[in-house]
Write a protein that holds these residues in place. Structure first.
Motif, PDB file in Angstrom:
ATOM      1  N   ILE A 115       0.752  -1.242   0.172  1.00  0.00           N
ATOM      2  CA  ILE A 115       0.051  -0.439  -0.029  1.00  0.00           C
ATOM      3  C   ILE A 115       0.295   1.312  -0.351  1.00  0.00           C
ATOM      4  CG2 ILE A 115      -1.809  -1.334   1.598  1.00  0.00           C
ATOM      5  CD1 ILE A 115      -0.851   0.788   3.971  1.00  0.00           C
ATOM      6  N   LEU A 116       1.776   0.900   0.365  1.00  0.00           N
ATOM      7  CA  LEU A 116       2.736   2.474   0.258  1.00  0.00           C
ATOM      8  C   LEU A 116       4.453   2.309  -0.429  1.00  0.00           C
ATOM      9  CD1 LEU A 116       2.671   2.770   4.260  1.00  0.00           C
ATOM     10  CD2 LEU A 116       1.414   4.349   2.068  1.00  0.00           C
ATOM     11  N   ILE A 117       5.044   1.146  -0.167  1.00  0.00           N
ATOM     12  CA  ILE A 117       6.981   1.327  -0.896  1.00  0.00           C
ATOM     13  C   ILE A 117       6.159   1.231  -2.310  1.00  0.00           C
ATOM     14  CG2 ILE A 117       8.793   0.156  -0.822  1.00  0.00           C
ATOM     15  CD1 ILE A 117       8.455  -0.285   1.867  1.00  0.00           C
ATOM     16  N   GLU A 161      -5.637   0.489  -3.460  1.00  0.00           N
ATOM     17  CA  GLU A 161      -7.242   0.885  -4.143  1.00  0.00           C
ATOM     18  C   GLU A 161      -7.823  -0.316  -3.292  1.00  0.00           C
ATOM     19  OE1 GLU A 161      -5.642  -1.278  -7.181  1.00  0.00           O
ATOM     20  OE2 GLU A 161      -4.799   0.118  -5.902  1.00  0.00           O
ATOM     21  N   VAL A 162      -7.012  -1.250  -3.542  1.00  0.00           N
ATOM     22  CA  VAL A 162      -7.470  -2.743  -2.654  1.00  0.00           C
ATOM     23  C   VAL A 162      -7.676  -2.168  -0.980  1.00  0.00           C
ATOM     24  CG1 VAL A 162      -7.461  -5.309  -2.003  1.00  0.00           C
ATOM     25  CG2 VAL A 162      -6.604  -4.478  -4.158  1.00  0.00           C
ATOM     26  N   PHE A 163      -6.297  -2.035  -0.256  1.00  0.00           N
ATOM     27  CA  PHE A 163      -6.354  -1.804   0.578  1.00  0.00           C
ATOM     28  C   PHE A 163      -7.313  -0.247   1.262  1.00  0.00           C
ATOM     29  CE2 PHE A 163      -4.963   1.248   4.399  1.00  0.00           C
ATOM     30  CZ  PHE A 163      -4.670   0.796   5.274  1.00  0.00           C
ATOM     31  N   MET A 164      -7.850   0.307   0.304  1.00  0.00           N
ATOM     32  CA  MET A 164      -9.847   1.679   0.601  1.00  0.00           C
ATOM     33  C   MET A 164     -10.607   0.811   0.897  1.00  0.00           C
ATOM     34  SD  MET A 164      -8.891   4.689   1.189  1.00  0.00           S
ATOM     35  CE  MET A 164      -9.579   4.832   2.477  1.00  0.00           C
ATOM     36  N   VAL A 165     -10.040  -0.348  -0.264  1.00  0.00           N
ATOM     37  CA  VAL A 165     -11.426  -0.961   0.123  1.00  0.00           C
ATOM     38  C   VAL A 165     -11.941  -1.842   1.498  1.00  0.00           C
ATOM     39  CG1 VAL A 165     -13.623  -2.810  -1.065  1.00  0.00           C
ATOM     40  CG2 VAL A 165     -12.295  -1.755  -2.402  1.00  0.00           C
ATOM     41  N   GLY A 166     -10.166  -2.445   1.662  1.00  0.00           N
ATOM     42  CA  GLY A 166     -10.370  -2.838   2.987  1.00  0.00           C
ATOM     43  C   GLY A 166     -10.417  -2.335   4.005  1.00  0.00           C
TER      44      GLY A 166
END
Length: 382
Positions: A106-108, A150-155
């Protein structure tokens, strides 16, 4: 209508067909006539848009780190988290590998992809090919499929629905900044035509993929079978062991993936339950089954339904990473719900097993050589 460039010839990486593509108009795409793989597209000012979105995404990424991401309030107690706090809690719980995976996804990796896009788009727009441009091009192509902001945002949204019945949750400035980051990252990738940039880098002719031989075909099939077997074995603990533990007033309540789906369904959160069911249960099983079927057909030289099989292969490439939603839900809840004996959430052993399932199936999709769908292995030379 504005057109772009001269006719070019591209070798399709999914079926090894040489395709001559004429100059394209705005919003036109060139598809491979054999397998319908997307070969080239053109948007007016596409690279300018990609550059602008990439710079905006980097700006939002910086803003998403220093401020509160979420604030959790329950029984008069309050706990707020930054994105880094969730990673620190995972490390404190001896889940260093899960913290590293989350940070990379999600970051690097998104940051590296965005820097590469900025570097490449700037070079394209100024017509300057730096010595490192080709290496950055390969890096962006390789890492873009592993970027999961974007997957992290949905999570995160799913985790919020899970905890709204337990407490009040409010958003911090970093939450909105991360939405901007994920959105701009997605739009930057949408406008970034890798093949068109490659044609510029390699002066009008993309390097051909390595040809398929009997040896490489055999290795591809064997590796794919090995990875799919490993994924199937890992899927058992991923769904039978707890993916997280909730401690409520000293009582430990373990939760499996299926158990979480059932709880959400019983609480009336039907859309979220369906999202978790599809992403965490149906997609991994479906991906293992589809790749197994594709590998079996190329191993036994099936000749029917080639285009259908090619579509299924592209589907597995597109949906595989979305299974990480449940892992990111755990990462958010572990960092957010930390109120001592009142209520706290801890990761379970299934989190790492499920992570491994997602990554192993993604690697299996990479090792599977889709050209074998179209090539007769018996006619190959060693």
């Amino acid at each position: 209508m504005h057109t772009q460039g001269q006719p070019v010839t591209i070798t399709c990486e999914q079926c090894y067909t040489d395709v001559t593509i004429p100059a394209l108009n705005h919003c036109q795409q060139a598809l491979c006539p054999t397998c319908h793989h997307d070969l080239l597209s053109f948007r007016n000012a596409g690279f300018q848009h990609s550059l602008a979105f990439a710079l905006s995404a980097l700006f939002f990424l910086v803003l998403s780190l220093p401020f509160n991401f979420l604030v959790f309030k329950s029984n008069g107690q309050q706990h707020s988290i930054h994105i880094s706090d969730a990673l620190n809690v995972l490390i404190q719980q001896d889940y260093v590998s899960l913290a590293i995976i989350t940070a990379l996804a999600i970051l690097i990796i998104p940051c590296v992809v965005l820097i590469g896009i900025v570097f490449l788009c700037t070079g394209y727009l100024t017509n300057r090919r730096a010595p490192s441009s080709r290496q950055w091009y390969k890096t962006v192509k390789l890492l873009s499929q592993w970027s999961m902001a974007e997957v992290f945002m949905v999570g995160t949204l799913v985790s919020l629905i899970k905890v709204t019945s337990m407490a009040e949750v409010s958003f911090g400035l970093s939450f909105f900044a991360f939405i901007g980051f994920a959105g701009c990252l997605t739009m930057s990738l949408v406008n970034f035509d890798k093949n068109r940039l490659g044609l510029w880098l390699y002066k009008g002719r993309l390097p051909k993929p390595e040809p398929v031989t009997k040896d490489t075909a055999t290795i591809s099939i064997q590796r794919t079978w090995a990875l799919l077997l490993a994924a199937a074995v890992l899927y058992i603990p991923a769904n039978t062991l707890p993916i997280m533990h909730t401690q409520l007033f000293g009582n430990d309540e373990p939760s499996t993936i299926i158990g979480g789906v059932i709880t959400l369904w019983q609480s009336g959160s039907y859309p979220v339950a369906l999202v978790i069911l599809v992403a965490s249960v149906i997609v991994p099983i479906g991906k293992i089954a589809i790749l197994g079927w594709l590998n079996f057909t190329v191993q036994h030289q099936y000749t029917r339904g080639k285009r259908t099989r090619a579509r299924f292969y592209r589907l597995t490439e597109a949906i595989g990473r979305w299974s990480m939603i449940d892992v990111f839900v755990v990462a958010i809840l572990v960092g957010l719900i930390r109120l001592g004996n009142t209520i706290s959430v801890y990761p379970g052993p299934a989190a790492l097993a499920f992570c491994a399932v997602v990554f192993v199936t993604m690697i299996a999709a990479i090792t599977f050589d889709s050209r074998l769908i179209w090539i007769n292995r018996k006619a190959l030379n060693d």
